[in-house]
Design an enzyme around this catalytic site. Structure first.
Site, PDB file in Angstrom:
ATOM      1  N   ASP A 135       0.813  -1.214   0.000  1.00  0.00           N
ATOM      2  CA  ASP A 135       0.000   0.000   0.000  1.00  0.00           C
ATOM      3  C   ASP A 135       0.850   1.269   0.000  1.00  0.00           C
ATOM      4  O   ASP A 135       0.670   2.153  -0.840  1.00  0.00           O
ATOM      5  CB  ASP A 135      -0.930   0.017   1.218  1.00  0.00           C
TER       6      ASP A 135
ATOM      7  N   ARG B 242      -0.798   2.486  17.015  1.00  0.00           N
ATOM      8  CA  ARG B 242      -1.100   3.629  16.148  1.00  0.00           C
ATOM      9  C   ARG B 242      -0.848   4.996  16.794  1.00  0.00           C
ATOM     10  O   ARG B 242      -0.299   5.887  16.160  1.00  0.00           O
ATOM     11  CB  ARG B 242      -2.544   3.538  15.638  1.00  0.00           C
TER      12      ARG B 242
ATOM     13  N   ASP C 104      -7.858   2.008  11.372  1.00  0.00           N
ATOM     14  CA  ASP C 104      -6.596   2.731  11.480  1.00  0.00           C
ATOM     15  C   ASP C 104      -6.691   4.171  10.993  1.00  0.00           C
ATOM     16  O   ASP C 104      -6.021   5.060  11.516  1.00  0.00           O
ATOM     17  CB  ASP C 104      -5.498   1.996  10.724  1.00  0.00           C
TER      18      ASP C 104
ATOM     19  N   SER D  66      -3.133  -8.990   4.270  1.00  0.00           N
ATOM     20  CA  SER D  66      -2.241  -7.973   4.832  1.00  0.00           C
ATOM     21  C   SER D  66      -1.860  -8.358   6.255  1.00  0.00           C
ATOM     22  O   SER D  66      -2.625  -9.008   6.963  1.00  0.00           O
ATOM     23  CB  SER D  66      -2.927  -6.604   4.829  1.00  0.00           C
TER      24      SER D  66
END
Length: 402
Positions: free
Chosen positions: A18, A98, A127, A179
Protein backbone atom coordinates in the site's frame (compact mmCIF):
# COMPACT_ATOMS: atom_id res chain seq x y z
CA UNK A 1 -11.69 29.44 -2.83
CA UNK A 2 -8.83 27.44 -4.32
CA UNK A 3 -7.21 24.86 -2.09
CA UNK A 4 -3.76 25.85 -0.88
CA UNK A 5 -0.95 24.04 -2.69
CA UNK A 6 0.82 21.39 -0.68
CA UNK A 7 4.60 21.63 -0.80
CA UNK A 8 5.66 18.77 1.44
CA UNK A 9 3.99 15.63 2.78
CA UNK A 10 5.20 13.29 5.54
CA UNK A 11 4.02 9.78 4.70
CA UNK A 12 3.77 7.00 7.28
CA UNK A 13 5.68 4.39 5.27
CA UNK A 14 6.14 0.68 5.85
CA UNK A 15 7.58 -0.39 2.52
CA UNK A 16 4.65 -2.74 1.98
CA UNK A 17 2.34 -2.84 -1.00
CA UNK A 18 0.00 0.00 0.00
CA UNK A 19 2.53 2.62 1.06
CA UNK A 20 4.98 1.77 -1.73
CA UNK A 21 2.31 2.52 -4.32
CA UNK A 22 1.16 5.48 -2.22
CA UNK A 23 4.57 7.13 -2.30
CA UNK A 24 4.61 7.14 -6.11
CA UNK A 25 0.97 8.17 -6.32
CA UNK A 26 1.37 11.14 -3.92
CA UNK A 27 4.25 12.56 -5.92
CA UNK A 28 2.23 12.35 -9.14
CA UNK A 29 -1.04 13.59 -7.62
CA UNK A 30 0.29 16.51 -5.57
CA UNK A 31 3.52 17.22 -7.45
CA UNK A 32 5.40 17.88 -4.23
CA UNK A 33 8.17 16.55 -2.02
CA UNK A 34 7.31 13.43 -0.04
CA UNK A 35 9.24 12.61 3.12
CA UNK A 36 8.83 9.04 4.31
CA UNK A 37 8.73 8.04 7.95
CA UNK A 38 8.87 4.55 9.36
CA UNK A 39 8.34 3.80 13.03
CA UNK A 40 10.20 0.82 14.41
CA UNK A 41 7.77 -0.76 16.86
CA UNK A 42 9.25 -4.22 16.45
CA UNK A 43 8.73 -5.26 12.83
CA UNK A 44 12.09 -7.03 12.78
CA UNK A 45 13.41 -7.96 9.34
CA UNK A 46 10.63 -5.93 7.69
CA UNK A 47 12.89 -2.88 8.20
CA UNK A 48 15.74 -4.29 6.08
CA UNK A 49 16.53 -2.31 2.93
CA UNK A 50 13.77 0.20 3.59
CA UNK A 51 15.76 3.39 2.95
CA UNK A 52 17.05 2.28 -0.45
CA UNK A 53 13.54 1.22 -1.45
CA UNK A 54 11.94 4.51 -0.35
CA UNK A 55 14.50 6.66 -2.15
CA UNK A 56 14.24 4.54 -5.30
CA UNK A 57 10.45 4.93 -5.29
CA UNK A 58 10.65 8.74 -5.03
CA UNK A 59 11.04 9.83 -1.40
CA UNK A 60 13.32 12.78 -0.68
CA UNK A 61 14.40 11.12 2.57
CA UNK A 62 13.38 8.45 5.04
CA UNK A 63 13.17 8.82 8.80
CA UNK A 64 13.41 5.58 10.76
CA UNK A 65 12.53 6.11 14.42
CA UNK A 66 13.06 3.45 17.06
CA UNK A 67 9.91 3.68 19.17
CA UNK A 68 10.08 0.21 20.71
CA UNK A 69 10.92 1.32 24.25
CA UNK A 70 8.24 4.03 24.28
CA UNK A 71 5.70 1.71 22.68
CA UNK A 72 6.10 -1.02 25.28
CA UNK A 73 6.59 1.14 28.37
CA UNK A 74 3.92 3.78 27.73
CA UNK A 75 1.34 1.93 25.65
CA UNK A 76 1.62 -1.84 26.03
CA UNK A 77 2.25 -1.78 29.78
CA UNK A 78 -0.71 0.61 30.18
CA UNK A 79 -2.92 -2.01 28.53
CA UNK A 80 -1.53 -4.71 30.82
CA UNK A 81 -2.30 -2.65 33.92
CA UNK A 82 -5.85 -2.04 32.68
CA UNK A 83 -6.42 -5.66 31.57
CA UNK A 84 -7.68 -4.01 28.39
CA UNK A 85 -9.37 -6.47 26.03
CA UNK A 86 -11.69 -5.42 23.20
CA UNK A 87 -14.91 -7.43 22.93
CA UNK A 88 -13.59 -9.97 25.41
CA UNK A 89 -10.97 -11.40 23.04
CA UNK A 90 -8.75 -8.92 21.17
CA UNK A 91 -5.63 -7.66 22.97
CA UNK A 92 -5.36 -4.68 20.57
CA UNK A 93 -1.80 -4.98 19.29
CA UNK A 94 -2.51 -2.80 16.24
CA UNK A 95 -4.67 -0.33 18.17
CA UNK A 96 -1.98 0.35 20.76
CA UNK A 97 0.75 1.00 18.19
CA UNK A 98 -1.10 3.63 16.15
CA UNK A 99 -1.02 6.57 18.59
CA UNK A 100 2.72 6.29 19.24
CA UNK A 101 3.38 6.10 15.48
CA UNK A 102 1.12 9.05 14.68
CA UNK A 103 2.54 11.13 17.54
CA UNK A 104 6.08 10.90 16.14
CA UNK A 105 4.82 11.57 12.61
CA UNK A 106 3.42 14.91 13.75
CA UNK A 107 6.74 15.74 15.41
CA UNK A 108 8.57 15.05 12.13
CA UNK A 109 6.04 17.13 10.17
CA UNK A 110 6.79 20.07 12.46
CA UNK A 111 10.52 19.51 12.12
CA UNK A 112 10.27 19.35 8.33
CA UNK A 113 7.85 22.26 8.03
CA UNK A 114 5.49 19.95 6.13
CA UNK A 115 2.01 21.05 5.08
CA UNK A 116 0.44 17.63 5.36
CA UNK A 117 0.70 14.10 6.66
CA UNK A 118 -0.49 10.95 4.90
CA UNK A 119 -1.20 7.39 5.97
CA UNK A 120 -1.90 4.06 4.29
CA UNK A 121 -5.09 3.12 6.13
CA UNK A 122 -8.13 2.23 4.06
CA UNK A 123 -11.46 4.01 4.15
CA UNK A 124 -13.11 0.90 5.60
CA UNK A 125 -10.90 0.28 8.59
CA UNK A 126 -10.13 1.49 12.09
CA UNK A 127 -6.60 2.73 11.48
CA UNK A 128 -7.69 5.81 9.53
CA UNK A 129 -9.57 6.93 12.64
CA UNK A 130 -6.70 6.14 15.02
CA UNK A 131 -4.14 8.01 12.94
CA UNK A 132 -6.28 11.04 12.26
CA UNK A 133 -7.69 11.50 15.75
CA UNK A 134 -4.10 11.58 16.99
CA UNK A 135 -3.02 14.02 14.25
CA UNK A 136 -5.82 16.45 15.03
CA UNK A 137 -5.40 16.16 18.80
CA UNK A 138 -1.70 17.06 18.57
CA UNK A 139 -1.76 19.42 15.54
CA UNK A 140 -5.30 20.77 15.03
CA UNK A 141 -4.55 22.59 11.75
CA UNK A 142 -2.69 19.76 10.00
CA UNK A 143 -3.78 18.73 6.49
CA UNK A 144 -4.46 14.98 6.33
CA UNK A 145 -4.24 12.99 3.10
CA UNK A 146 -5.74 9.50 2.99
CA UNK A 147 -5.08 8.10 -0.52
CA UNK A 148 -7.38 5.11 -0.04
CA UNK A 149 -10.26 7.61 0.17
CA UNK A 150 -9.13 9.48 -2.94
CA UNK A 151 -7.45 7.29 -5.51
CA UNK A 152 -8.85 5.18 -8.31
CA UNK A 153 -7.68 1.79 -7.04
CA UNK A 154 -10.44 -0.51 -5.79
CA UNK A 155 -8.40 -3.15 -3.99
CA UNK A 156 -5.02 -4.74 -3.46
CA UNK A 157 -5.08 -6.55 -6.80
CA UNK A 158 -5.14 -3.12 -8.48
CA UNK A 159 -2.17 -2.06 -6.38
CA UNK A 160 -0.23 -5.17 -7.32
CA UNK A 161 -0.83 -4.40 -11.00
CA UNK A 162 0.21 -0.75 -10.54
CA UNK A 163 3.38 -1.76 -8.71
CA UNK A 164 4.28 -4.20 -11.45
CA UNK A 165 3.67 -1.61 -14.19
CA UNK A 166 5.88 0.96 -12.41
CA UNK A 167 8.53 -1.58 -11.35
CA UNK A 168 7.90 -1.00 -7.63
CA UNK A 169 9.18 -4.03 -5.69
CA UNK A 170 6.57 -5.49 -3.32
CA UNK A 171 6.15 -8.82 -1.50
CA UNK A 172 2.36 -9.21 -1.82
CA UNK A 173 1.04 -11.43 -4.60
CA UNK A 174 -2.37 -12.25 -6.00
CA UNK A 175 -2.03 -15.76 -4.54
CA UNK A 176 -1.24 -14.49 -1.04
CA UNK A 177 -2.93 -11.09 -0.79
CA UNK A 178 -3.70 -10.89 2.92
CA UNK A 179 -2.24 -7.97 4.83
CA UNK A 180 -0.19 -8.22 8.01
CA UNK A 181 0.72 -5.82 10.77
CA UNK A 182 3.62 -6.73 13.02
CA UNK A 183 5.05 -5.15 16.13
CA UNK A 184 6.56 -6.26 19.45
CA UNK A 185 3.13 -7.06 20.77
CA UNK A 186 1.61 -9.15 17.98
CA UNK A 187 1.13 -10.00 14.32
CA UNK A 188 -2.26 -9.53 12.70
CA UNK A 189 -3.56 -11.06 9.49
CA UNK A 190 -6.54 -9.78 7.50
CA UNK A 191 -8.03 -9.90 4.03
CA UNK A 192 -7.77 -12.21 1.06
CA UNK A 193 -8.01 -15.88 1.97
CA UNK A 194 -8.97 -14.95 5.55
CA UNK A 195 -12.15 -13.05 4.66
CA UNK A 196 -14.31 -16.18 4.86
CA UNK A 197 -15.17 -16.50 8.59
CA UNK A 198 -15.85 -20.23 8.13
CA UNK A 199 -12.41 -21.01 6.68
CA UNK A 200 -9.66 -22.10 9.05
CA UNK A 201 -6.47 -20.04 8.66
CA UNK A 202 -3.76 -21.95 6.77
CA UNK A 203 -0.97 -23.05 9.10
CA UNK A 204 1.63 -21.28 6.95
CA UNK A 205 0.03 -17.95 7.89
CA UNK A 206 1.42 -18.02 11.44
CA UNK A 207 4.89 -16.71 12.22
CA UNK A 208 5.21 -16.34 16.00
CA UNK A 209 3.50 -19.45 17.35
CA UNK A 210 3.49 -23.18 16.84
CA UNK A 211 0.17 -24.93 16.54
CA UNK A 212 -0.73 -26.27 20.02
CA UNK A 213 -0.66 -29.85 18.76
CA UNK A 214 2.90 -29.28 17.49
CA UNK A 215 4.11 -27.40 20.56
CA UNK A 216 6.53 -28.79 23.12
CA UNK A 217 5.36 -32.00 24.72
CA UNK A 218 6.69 -30.95 28.14
CA UNK A 219 5.21 -28.19 30.27
CA UNK A 220 7.47 -25.28 31.22
CA UNK A 221 7.29 -23.27 34.42
CA UNK A 222 7.98 -19.54 34.38
CA UNK A 223 7.88 -16.85 37.10
CA UNK A 224 7.02 -13.27 36.18
CA UNK A 225 7.73 -10.40 38.55
CA UNK A 226 5.69 -7.18 38.63
CA UNK A 227 6.22 -3.76 40.20
CA UNK A 228 3.21 -1.42 40.44
CA UNK A 229 1.43 -3.48 37.79
CA UNK A 230 4.27 -3.48 35.25
CA UNK A 231 6.23 -6.66 34.42
CA UNK A 232 9.92 -6.33 35.32
CA UNK A 233 11.44 -9.82 35.53
CA UNK A 234 11.33 -13.40 34.26
CA UNK A 235 12.51 -16.20 36.54
CA UNK A 236 14.14 -13.65 38.84
CA UNK A 237 16.12 -11.94 36.08
CA UNK A 238 15.27 -8.30 35.37
CA UNK A 239 14.71 -7.22 31.77
CA UNK A 240 14.00 -3.90 30.11
CA UNK A 241 10.49 -3.70 28.60
CA UNK A 242 11.51 -4.56 25.03
CA UNK A 243 13.65 -7.55 26.04
CA UNK A 244 11.01 -8.83 28.48
CA UNK A 245 8.18 -8.80 25.95
CA UNK A 246 10.44 -10.34 23.29
CA UNK A 247 11.41 -13.15 25.65
CA UNK A 248 7.79 -13.90 26.53
CA UNK A 249 6.84 -13.89 22.85
CA UNK A 250 9.46 -16.56 22.30
CA UNK A 251 8.35 -18.66 25.29
CA UNK A 252 4.66 -18.34 24.51
CA UNK A 253 5.19 -19.11 20.84
CA UNK A 254 7.07 -22.33 21.61
CA UNK A 255 4.07 -23.52 23.63
CA UNK A 256 1.42 -22.55 21.07
CA UNK A 257 0.01 -19.73 23.20
CA UNK A 258 -1.69 -16.59 21.91
CA UNK A 259 -3.52 -17.44 18.69
CA UNK A 260 -6.79 -15.56 18.30
CA UNK A 261 -9.35 -15.81 15.50
CA UNK A 262 -12.29 -13.45 15.79
CA UNK A 263 -14.91 -11.46 13.96
CA UNK A 264 -14.77 -8.01 15.50
CA UNK A 265 -16.89 -4.88 15.24
CA UNK A 266 -14.94 -2.10 13.60
CA UNK A 267 -15.51 1.46 14.76
CA UNK A 268 -16.85 2.43 11.31
CA UNK A 269 -19.70 -0.06 11.72
CA UNK A 270 -18.84 -3.22 9.80
CA UNK A 271 -17.72 -6.60 11.06
CA UNK A 272 -14.35 -7.96 10.00
CA UNK A 273 -12.46 -11.18 10.55
CA UNK A 274 -8.98 -10.90 12.04
CA UNK A 275 -6.42 -13.53 12.96
CA UNK A 276 -3.83 -12.59 15.56
CA UNK A 277 -0.75 -13.97 17.29
CA UNK A 278 -0.09 -12.42 20.71
CA UNK A 279 1.91 -14.96 22.74
CA UNK A 280 3.79 -12.76 25.23
CA UNK A 281 0.85 -10.52 26.05
CA UNK A 282 -1.44 -13.50 26.54
CA UNK A 283 0.95 -14.80 29.19
CA UNK A 284 1.22 -11.36 30.81
CA UNK A 285 -2.53 -10.82 31.02
CA UNK A 286 -3.03 -14.12 32.82
CA UNK A 287 -0.14 -13.40 35.20
CA UNK A 288 -1.21 -9.82 35.93
CA UNK A 289 -4.77 -10.84 36.69
CA UNK A 290 -3.52 -13.53 39.07
CA UNK A 291 -1.40 -11.02 40.98
CA UNK A 292 -4.30 -8.60 41.21
CA UNK A 293 -6.40 -11.35 42.77
CA UNK A 294 -4.34 -11.10 45.96
CA UNK A 295 -3.39 -7.41 45.90
CA UNK A 296 -6.52 -5.51 44.83
CA UNK A 297 -9.47 -4.77 47.07
CA UNK A 298 -12.65 -6.38 45.76
CA UNK A 299 -14.51 -3.13 45.10
CA UNK A 300 -11.46 -1.45 43.55
CA UNK A 301 -11.13 -4.37 41.14
CA UNK A 302 -14.84 -4.27 40.29
CA UNK A 303 -14.69 -0.53 39.64
CA UNK A 304 -11.62 -0.91 37.44
CA UNK A 305 -13.23 -3.79 35.56
CA UNK A 306 -16.46 -1.85 35.10
CA UNK A 307 -14.46 0.82 33.26
CA UNK A 308 -12.49 -1.77 31.31
CA UNK A 309 -14.94 -1.82 28.40
CA UNK A 310 -14.70 1.96 28.08
CA UNK A 311 -10.91 1.83 28.36
CA UNK A 312 -10.64 -0.81 25.61
CA UNK A 313 -13.02 1.10 23.38
CA UNK A 314 -10.97 4.29 23.77
CA UNK A 315 -7.86 2.40 22.65
CA UNK A 316 -9.59 0.53 19.83
CA UNK A 317 -11.42 3.61 18.52
CA UNK A 318 -8.31 5.82 18.60
CA UNK A 319 -9.03 8.18 21.50
CA UNK A 320 -5.66 7.77 23.23
CA UNK A 321 -5.19 11.55 23.48
CA UNK A 322 -8.78 12.32 24.49
CA UNK A 323 -9.51 13.91 27.89
CA UNK A 324 -11.62 10.98 29.10
CA UNK A 325 -8.76 8.59 28.39
CA UNK A 326 -6.28 10.73 30.29
CA UNK A 327 -8.58 10.45 33.30
CA UNK A 328 -8.92 6.68 32.88
CA UNK A 329 -5.13 6.26 32.74
CA UNK A 330 -4.67 8.15 35.99
CA UNK A 331 -7.28 5.98 37.68
CA UNK A 332 -5.68 2.79 36.39
CA UNK A 333 -2.25 3.87 37.66
CA UNK A 334 -3.77 4.56 41.07
CA UNK A 335 -5.15 1.02 41.28
CA UNK A 336 -1.74 -0.49 40.54
CA UNK A 337 0.25 0.96 43.45
CA UNK A 338 0.27 -2.33 45.36
CA UNK A 339 0.28 -4.72 42.39
CA UNK A 340 3.82 -5.87 43.11
CA UNK A 341 4.93 -9.47 43.43
CA UNK A 342 5.48 -12.68 41.50
CA UNK A 343 3.29 -15.12 39.60
CA UNK A 344 4.29 -18.67 38.70
CA UNK A 345 2.80 -20.09 35.52
CA UNK A 346 2.80 -23.41 33.71
CA UNK A 347 2.89 -23.12 29.91
CA UNK A 348 1.60 -26.13 28.03
CA UNK A 349 0.20 -26.57 24.51
CA UNK A 350 -1.77 -23.37 24.15
CA UNK A 351 -2.54 -23.00 27.86
CA UNK A 352 -1.27 -20.52 30.42
CA UNK A 353 -2.01 -22.03 33.82
CA UNK A 354 -1.57 -20.11 37.09
CA UNK A 355 0.08 -22.28 39.73
CA UNK A 356 1.25 -19.68 42.27
CA UNK A 357 1.16 -16.03 43.26
CA UNK A 358 2.79 -13.99 46.05
CA UNK A 359 3.13 -10.35 47.03
CA UNK A 360 4.43 -8.25 49.93
CA UNK A 361 1.09 -6.40 49.67
CA UNK A 362 -1.11 -9.49 49.62
CA UNK A 363 -4.60 -9.12 51.04
CA UNK A 364 -4.97 -12.87 51.26
CA UNK A 365 -4.87 -14.11 54.86
CA UNK A 366 -4.68 -17.85 55.33
CA UNK A 367 -5.80 -17.51 58.95
CA UNK A 368 -9.08 -16.00 57.79
CA UNK A 369 -9.62 -18.16 54.70
CA UNK A 370 -8.80 -21.54 56.26
CA UNK A 371 -11.40 -24.30 56.56
CA UNK A 372 -9.66 -25.44 59.72
CA UNK A 373 -10.44 -24.09 63.19
CA UNK A 374 -9.57 -20.42 63.66
CA UNK A 375 -9.96 -17.62 66.20
CA UNK A 376 -10.20 -14.78 63.68
CA UNK A 377 -13.57 -15.34 62.03
CA UNK A 378 -16.76 -16.10 63.93
CA UNK A 379 -18.86 -18.23 61.62
CA UNK A 380 -22.02 -17.34 63.55
CA UNK A 381 -21.70 -13.76 62.21
CA UNK A 382 -22.64 -15.10 58.77
CA UNK A 383 -26.21 -15.78 59.94
CA UNK A 384 -27.04 -12.11 60.50
CA UNK A 385 -25.20 -11.15 57.31
CA UNK A 386 -27.31 -13.55 55.27
CA UNK A 387 -30.59 -12.51 56.90
CA UNK A 388 -29.95 -8.83 56.23
CA UNK A 389 -29.18 -9.56 52.58
CA UNK A 390 -32.23 -11.80 52.36
CA UNK A 391 -34.63 -9.21 53.80
CA UNK A 392 -35.75 -7.71 50.49
CA UNK A 393 -36.05 -11.19 48.98
CA UNK A 394 -38.27 -12.39 51.84
CA UNK A 395 -40.47 -9.29 51.62
CA UNK A 396 -40.88 -9.83 47.88
CA UNK A 397 -41.66 -13.50 48.42
CA UNK A 398 -44.31 -12.70 51.04
CA UNK A 399 -45.94 -10.25 48.69
CA UNK A 400 -46.17 -12.93 45.99
CA UNK A 401 -47.86 -15.32 48.41
CA UNK A 402 -50.69 -12.92 49.24
Amino acid sequence: MAEKKINKIVLAYSGGLDTSVMLRWLKERYNCEVVCYCADVGQGEEMDGLEAKALATGASKLYIKDLREEFVREYVWTAVKANAIYEGVYLMGTSLARPVIAKRQIEIARQEGADAVAHGATGKGNDQVRFELTYYALQPDIKVIAPWREWEFKGRSDLIAYAKAHKIPVTATAEKPYSTDRNLMHISYEGGILEDPWAEPPENVFQLTRAPENARAEAEYVEIGFERGEPVSINGQRFDPVALLSKLNELGGLHGIGRIDLVENRFVGMKSRGVYETPGMTVLYVAHRALESITLDREVMRLRDSLGVKFAECVYYGFWFAPEFELLRKMIDETQKNVTGDVRLKLYRGNTIVVGRRSPHSLYDEKVATFEADTVYNQRDAEGFIKLNALRLRLRGQNHLR
